[in-house]
Design a protein around this motif. Sequence first.
Motif, PDB file in Angstrom:
ATOM      1  N   THR A  68       0.740  -1.152   0.002  1.00  0.00           N
ATOM      2  CA  THR A  68      -0.020  -0.135   0.023  1.00  0.00           C
ATOM      3  C   THR A  68       1.036   1.371  -0.175  1.00  0.00           C
ATOM      4  OG1 THR A  68      -1.774  -1.236   1.341  1.00  0.00           O
ATOM      5  CG2 THR A  68      -1.828   1.486   1.030  1.00  0.00           C
ATOM      6  N   PHE A  69       0.578   2.109  -0.674  1.00  0.00           N
ATOM      7  CA  PHE A  69       1.433   3.197  -0.917  1.00  0.00           C
ATOM      8  C   PHE A  69       0.066   4.547  -0.803  1.00  0.00           C
ATOM      9  CE2 PHE A  69       3.633   0.282  -3.110  1.00  0.00           C
ATOM     10  CZ  PHE A  69       4.919   0.335  -2.895  1.00  0.00           C
ATOM     11  N   THR A  70       0.494   5.411   0.013  1.00  0.00           N
ATOM     12  CA  THR A  70      -0.325   6.659   0.201  1.00  0.00           C
ATOM     13  C   THR A  70       0.412   7.881  -0.308  1.00  0.00           C
ATOM     14  OG1 THR A  70       0.705   6.953   2.616  1.00  0.00           O
ATOM     15  CG2 THR A  70      -1.354   5.717   2.311  1.00  0.00           C
ATOM     16  N   PHE A  71      -0.459   8.843  -0.811  1.00  0.00           N
ATOM     17  CA  PHE A  71       0.059  10.159  -1.189  1.00  0.00           C
ATOM     18  C   PHE A  71      -0.718  11.085  -0.774  1.00  0.00           C
ATOM     19  CE2 PHE A  71      -2.105   7.498  -4.392  1.00  0.00           C
ATOM     20  CZ  PHE A  71      -3.197   8.236  -4.771  1.00  0.00           C
ATOM     21  N   GLU A  72      -0.018  12.263  -0.720  1.00  0.00           N
ATOM     22  CA  GLU A  72      -0.547  13.644  -0.136  1.00  0.00           C
ATOM     23  C   GLU A  72       0.142  14.767  -0.616  1.00  0.00           C
ATOM     24  OE1 GLU A  72      -1.732  15.700   4.263  1.00  0.00           O
ATOM     25  OE2 GLU A  72      -0.676  13.477   4.086  1.00  0.00           O
ATOM     26  N   ALA A  73      -0.885  15.646  -1.068  1.00  0.00           N
ATOM     27  CA  ALA A  73      -0.436  16.868  -1.641  1.00  0.00           C
ATOM     28  C   ALA A  73      -0.201  18.102  -0.678  1.00  0.00           C
ATOM     29  CB  ALA A  73      -1.443  17.541  -2.587  1.00  0.00           C
ATOM     30  N   ASN A  74       0.867  18.788  -0.901  1.00  0.00           N
ATOM     31  CA  ASN A  74       1.058  20.001   0.087  1.00  0.00           C
ATOM     32  C   ASN A  74       0.105  20.847  -0.052  1.00  0.00           C
ATOM     33  OD1 ASN A  74       3.692  18.623   0.819  1.00  0.00           O
ATOM     34  ND2 ASN A  74       4.707  19.974  -0.600  1.00  0.00           N
ATOM     35  N   ASP A  75       0.075  21.923   0.876  1.00  0.00           N
ATOM     36  CA  ASP A  75      -0.801  22.968   0.929  1.00  0.00           C
ATOM     37  C   ASP A  75      -0.651  23.893  -0.426  1.00  0.00           C
ATOM     38  OD1 ASP A  75      -1.957  22.481   3.166  1.00  0.00           O
ATOM     39  OD2 ASP A  75      -0.811  23.994   4.194  1.00  0.00           O
ATOM     40  N   GLY A  76      -1.880  24.124  -1.283  1.00  0.00           N
ATOM     41  CA  GLY A  76      -1.656  24.843  -2.488  1.00  0.00           C
ATOM     42  C   GLY A  76      -1.347  23.819  -3.516  1.00  0.00           C
ATOM     43  N   TYR A  77      -1.427  22.610  -3.495  1.00  0.00           N
ATOM     44  CA  TYR A  77      -1.186  21.485  -4.549  1.00  0.00           C
ATOM     45  C   TYR A  77      -2.321  20.300  -4.494  1.00  0.00           C
ATOM     46  CZ  TYR A  77       3.573  23.182  -5.399  1.00  0.00           C
ATOM     47  OH  TYR A  77       4.754  23.840  -5.313  1.00  0.00           O
ATOM     48  N   GLU A  78      -2.399  19.690  -5.604  1.00  0.00           N
ATOM     49  CA  GLU A  78      -3.459  18.632  -5.645  1.00  0.00           C
ATOM     50  C   GLU A  78      -2.601  17.683  -6.451  1.00  0.00           C
ATOM     51  OE1 GLU A  78      -6.692  20.341  -7.633  1.00  0.00           O
ATOM     52  OE2 GLU A  78      -5.966  20.445  -9.596  1.00  0.00           O
ATOM     53  N   VAL A  79      -3.232  16.295  -6.383  1.00  0.00           N
ATOM     54  CA  VAL A  79      -2.965  15.200  -7.244  1.00  0.00           C
ATOM     55  C   VAL A  79      -3.145  15.273  -8.508  1.00  0.00           C
ATOM     56  CG1 VAL A  79      -2.659  12.815  -7.409  1.00  0.00           C
ATOM     57  CG2 VAL A  79      -2.604  13.760  -5.092  1.00  0.00           C
ATOM     58  N   SER A  80      -2.383  15.633  -9.509  1.00  0.00           N
ATOM     59  CA  SER A  80      -2.869  15.743 -10.853  1.00  0.00           C
ATOM     60  C   SER A  80      -2.898  14.592 -11.526  1.00  0.00           C
ATOM     61  CB  SER A  80      -2.390  16.838 -11.560  1.00  0.00           C
ATOM     62  OG  SER A  80      -1.017  16.258 -11.829  1.00  0.00           O
ATOM     63  N   SER A  81      -1.990  13.597 -11.217  1.00  0.00           N
ATOM     64  CA  SER A  81      -2.133  12.167 -11.874  1.00  0.00           C
ATOM     65  C   SER A  81      -1.185  11.160 -11.239  1.00  0.00           C
ATOM     66  CB  SER A  81      -1.479  12.540 -13.183  1.00  0.00           C
ATOM     67  OG  SER A  81      -0.053  12.655 -13.444  1.00  0.00           O
ATOM     68  N   VAL A  82      -1.782   9.846 -11.387  1.00  0.00           N
ATOM     69  CA  VAL A  82      -1.025   8.860 -10.669  1.00  0.00           C
ATOM     70  C   VAL A  82      -0.763   7.907 -11.878  1.00  0.00           C
ATOM     71  CG1 VAL A  82      -0.998   7.018  -9.131  1.00  0.00           C
ATOM     72  CG2 VAL A  82      -2.120   9.346  -8.525  1.00  0.00           C
ATOM     73  N   LEU A  83       0.616   7.407 -12.092  1.00  0.00           N
ATOM     74  CA  LEU A  83       0.997   6.311 -13.118  1.00  0.00           C
ATOM     75  C   LEU A  83       1.488   5.258 -12.472  1.00  0.00           C
ATOM     76  CD1 LEU A  83       3.308   8.640 -15.506  1.00  0.00           C
ATOM     77  CD2 LEU A  83       0.833   8.055 -15.878  1.00  0.00           C
ATOM     78  N   VAL A  84       0.897   4.176 -12.775  1.00  0.00           N
ATOM     79  CA  VAL A  84       1.283   2.791 -12.159  1.00  0.00           C
ATOM     80  C   VAL A  84       1.610   1.948 -13.355  1.00  0.00           C
ATOM     81  CG1 VAL A  84       0.323   0.751 -10.954  1.00  0.00           C
ATOM     82  CG2 VAL A  84      -0.501   2.981 -10.470  1.00  0.00           C
TER      83      VAL A  84
END
Length: 79
Positions: free
Chosen positions: A31-47
């Motif tokens: 399992t991998f978790t991801f979190e954007a910093n303030d002022g950012y958003e996750v725009s894409s995930v490549l698997v």
Amino acid sequence: MLDIHHQVSCSNGGSISPSGKISVSKNDNATFTFEANDGYEVSSVLVDGEKVDVNSLDGKYVFNNVNSNHSIYNDFLHF
């Protein structure tokens, strides 16, 4: 026991955990978790080089019953 390797990385603007080159035992889940910093958003995930629907992930991705090497990359976008 055979170790499977996952290459985990992301762009600036957030984090993914765990990161780097990760060893996983064959048939285990990873399992991998991801979190954007303030002022950012996750725009894409490549698997494994393929784009995954970001909206369906809820901040994490799970490789189930791992039996081969994988990669995951998160891209964060400043808004």
